[in-house]
Design an enzyme around this catalytic site. Structure first.
Site, PDB file in Angstrom:
ATOM      1  N   ILE A  20      -6.709  -0.443 -15.715  1.00  0.00           N
ATOM      2  CA  ILE A  20      -6.154   0.239 -16.885  1.00  0.00           C
ATOM      3  C   ILE A  20      -4.740  -0.267 -17.183  1.00  0.00           C
ATOM      4  CG2 ILE A  20      -5.316   2.493 -17.688  1.00  0.00           C
ATOM      5  CD1 ILE A  20      -7.738   3.745 -16.197  1.00  0.00           C
ATOM      6  N   ALA A  94       0.374   3.378 -11.830  1.00  0.00           N
ATOM      7  CA  ALA A  94      -0.090   2.990 -10.482  1.00  0.00           C
ATOM      8  C   ALA A  94      -0.731   4.192  -9.794  1.00  0.00           C
ATOM      9  CB  ALA A  94       1.083   2.471  -9.653  1.00  0.00           C
ATOM     10  N   THR A  97      -6.937   5.996  -4.723  1.00  0.00           N
ATOM     11  CA  THR A  97      -7.787   7.085  -4.235  1.00  0.00           C
ATOM     12  C   THR A  97      -8.020   6.867  -2.734  1.00  0.00           C
ATOM     13  OG1 THR A  97      -9.734   5.780  -4.818  1.00  0.00           O
ATOM     14  CG2 THR A  97      -9.109   7.511  -6.359  1.00  0.00           C
ATOM     15  N   TYR A 158      -6.404  13.479  -4.389  1.00  0.00           N
ATOM     16  CA  TYR A 158      -6.295  12.827  -5.699  1.00  0.00           C
ATOM     17  C   TYR A 158      -6.125  13.874  -6.812  1.00  0.00           C
ATOM     18  CZ  TYR A 158      -7.549   9.677  -9.577  1.00  0.00           C
ATOM     19  OH  TYR A 158      -7.546   8.946 -10.745  1.00  0.00           O
ATOM     20  N   GLY A 189     -11.052   9.853 -18.351  1.00  0.00           N
ATOM     21  CA  GLY A 189     -12.276  10.255 -17.642  1.00  0.00           C
ATOM     22  C   GLY A 189     -12.725   9.095 -16.768  1.00  0.00           C
TER      23      GLY A 189
HETATM   24  N1  NAP Z   1     -10.537   4.066 -13.368  1.00  0.00           N
HETATM   25  C1  NAP Z   1     -10.745   5.314 -13.735  1.00  0.00           C
HETATM   26  O1  NAP Z   1     -11.865   5.716 -14.073  1.00  0.00           O
HETATM   27  C2  NAP Z   1      -9.604   6.276 -13.804  1.00  0.00           C
HETATM   28  C3  NAP Z   1      -9.856   7.579 -14.263  1.00  0.00           C
HETATM   29  C4  NAP Z   1      -8.800   8.480 -14.352  1.00  0.00           C
HETATM   30  C5  NAP Z   1      -7.529   8.076 -14.000  1.00  0.00           C
HETATM   31  N2  NAP Z   1      -7.308   6.827 -13.549  1.00  0.00           N
HETATM   32  C6  NAP Z   1      -5.938   6.479 -13.185  1.00  0.00           C
HETATM   33  O2  NAP Z   1      -5.541   5.328 -13.891  1.00  0.00           O
HETATM   34  C7  NAP Z   1      -4.615   4.568 -13.110  1.00  0.00           C
HETATM   35  C8  NAP Z   1      -5.102   3.138 -12.992  1.00  0.00           C
HETATM   36  O3  NAP Z   1      -6.393   3.152 -12.401  1.00  0.00           O
HETATM   37  P1  NAP Z   1      -7.271   1.817 -12.278  1.00  0.00           P
HETATM   38  O4  NAP Z   1      -8.680   2.258 -12.233  1.00  0.00           O
HETATM   39  O5  NAP Z   1      -6.856   0.818 -13.291  1.00  0.00           O
HETATM   40  O6  NAP Z   1      -6.850   1.336 -10.795  1.00  0.00           O
HETATM   41  P2  NAP Z   1      -6.942  -0.111 -10.118  1.00  0.00           P
HETATM   42  O7  NAP Z   1      -7.831  -1.005 -10.894  1.00  0.00           O
HETATM   43  O8  NAP Z   1      -7.250   0.154  -8.689  1.00  0.00           O
HETATM   44  O9  NAP Z   1      -5.437  -0.641 -10.249  1.00  0.00           O
HETATM   45  C9  NAP Z   1      -4.416   0.053  -9.620  1.00  0.00           C
HETATM   46  C10 NAP Z   1      -3.080  -0.591  -9.935  1.00  0.00           C
HETATM   47  O10 NAP Z   1      -2.068   0.178  -9.266  1.00  0.00           O
HETATM   48  C11 NAP Z   1      -1.304  -0.691  -8.440  1.00  0.00           C
HETATM   49  N3  NAP Z   1      -0.866   0.002  -7.248  1.00  0.00           N
HETATM   50  C12 NAP Z   1      -1.630   0.582  -6.285  1.00  0.00           C
HETATM   51  N4  NAP Z   1      -0.857   1.093  -5.316  1.00  0.00           N
HETATM   52  C13 NAP Z   1       0.418   0.815  -5.675  1.00  0.00           C
HETATM   53  C14 NAP Z   1       1.678   1.070  -5.080  1.00  0.00           C
HETATM   54  N5  NAP Z   1       1.787   1.704  -3.902  1.00  0.00           N
HETATM   55  N6  NAP Z   1       2.795   0.652  -5.720  1.00  0.00           N
HETATM   56  C15 NAP Z   1       2.705   0.000  -6.899  1.00  0.00           C
HETATM   57  N7  NAP Z   1       1.542  -0.280  -7.504  1.00  0.00           N
HETATM   58  C16 NAP Z   1       0.418   0.118  -6.898  1.00  0.00           C
HETATM   59  C17 NAP Z   1      -2.208  -1.835  -8.106  1.00  0.00           C
HETATM   60  O11 NAP Z   1      -1.415  -2.942  -7.706  1.00  0.00           O
HETATM   61  P3  NAP Z   1      -2.026  -4.176  -6.801  1.00  0.00           P
HETATM   62  O12 NAP Z   1      -2.823  -4.981  -7.770  1.00  0.00           O
HETATM   63  O13 NAP Z   1      -0.877  -4.889  -6.256  1.00  0.00           O
HETATM   64  O14 NAP Z   1      -2.880  -3.519  -5.758  1.00  0.00           O
HETATM   65  C18 NAP Z   1      -2.964  -2.008  -9.417  1.00  0.00           C
HETATM   66  O15 NAP Z   1      -2.215  -2.785 -10.320  1.00  0.00           O
HETATM   67  C19 NAP Z   1      -4.515   5.300 -11.768  1.00  0.00           C
HETATM   68  O16 NAP Z   1      -3.389   6.146 -11.772  1.00  0.00           O
HETATM   69  C20 NAP Z   1      -5.784   6.124 -11.725  1.00  0.00           C
HETATM   70  O17 NAP Z   1      -5.655   7.249 -10.908  1.00  0.00           O
HETATM   71  C21 NAP Z   1      -8.306   5.913 -13.435  1.00  0.00           C
END
Ligand code: NAP
Length: 250
Positions: A20, A94, A97, A158, A189
């Protein structure tokens, strides 16, 4: 050296290099904003995204830092201010989970998720706040989750971190409401990213049955909501949550 004369808007997007966050970085950078995209461990993904957007003529820098470390947050904000002279938008995206039922969840599992998802957003907001107050302008968008509104089996840590973002958002929004700074949440979502790819197929199929729109969301659809909230015309929207969840609330 800082470039105070540069009038290009500047956004910091934490976790801005994958999933995202990468979509938010892409959308903002393509709209003419300089994006300082944060990452923690995956330098390759960061360089690839910056290279791709740079080749299109967009302006992106990448910054390593763990949002769970307050010192990293102040350092990254300092790097951006030093290089660009301003931060207009902060997108706290960032997140991690560590899903386990409560019986299996360790104290470390609990703290690891709270520290990155909730405290990380506090550390980053605190690091940009004085600067935004001095300039009398700022947009802070915290990426929460539908799970923060409903809870979820195996997601106590989470869900608590994402619910916590609502309280953080509304408290800070009230504190800075008269200072030109808005603070809002976007609550996605089920979005098609690596985070959701980790969910077992049968669990995902069951989850999708409950989504009125009948499909996973796209990261670009979250980026669209963020773009809306950072727009100059969105100055009257603060302390709000925009759900982008295919109708899950209905
Ligand atoms: N995917 C979904 O369905 C969904 C739904 C609701 C909410 N969200 C929220 O949307 C956000 C992004 O989710 P995503 O699905 O895109 O996750 P993702 O693909 O796992 O990407 C996570 C990002 O966060 C970075 N990150 C993780 N730990 C970190 C830390 N300690 N310090 C700095 N950066 C860190 C990662 O960096 P690296 O690349 O260096 O690891 C990566 O760029 C999150 O907050 C998540 O909870 C996602």
């Amino acid at each position: 050296m800082s470039d105070q004369s540069n009038d290009q808007r500047v956004a910091i997007v934490t976790g801005g290099t994958r999933g995202i966050g990468a979509a938010i970085t892409t959308a903002l950078a393509r709209s003419g904003v300089h994006v300082a995209a944060g990452y923690n461990s995956n330098a390759q993904a960061a360089e690839e995204l910056a290279g791709k957007l740079g080749a299109e003529g967009a302006s992106v820098s990448v910054h390593q830092g763990n949002v769970g470390e307050p010192g990293d947050c102040t350092r990254v904000v300092g790097e951006v201010l030093e290089a660009r002279g301003r931060v207009d938008y902060l997108i706290n995206n960032a997140g991690i989970t560590v899903d386990k039922t409560m019986r299996r969840m360790t104290v470390d599992d609990w703290h690891a998720v709270l520290r990155i998802n909730l405290s990380g957003s506090f550390y980053m907001a605190k690091a940009v706040l004085d600067h935004m107050l001095e300039r009398g302008f700022g947009r802070i968008v915290n990426i929460s989750s539908t799970i923060g509104q409903t809870g979820g089996i195996g997601q106590a840590n989470y869900a608590a971190s994402k619910s916590g973002l609502f309280g953080l958002t509304q408290s800070l929004a009230q504190e800075v409401a008269r200072k030109g700074i808005t603070v809002n949440c976007v609550a996605p979502g089920y979005i098609e990213t690596e985070m959701v790819a980790a969910v077992p197929e049968e669990v995902l199929a069951k989850l999708l049955k409950g989504v009125p729109v009948g499909r996973l969301g796209q990261a670009s659809e979250i980026a669209r909501a963020v773009q809306f909230l950072v727009d100059d015309g969105a100055g009257y929207i603060t302390g709000s949550v925009i759900s982008v969840n295919g109708g899950l609330d209905m």
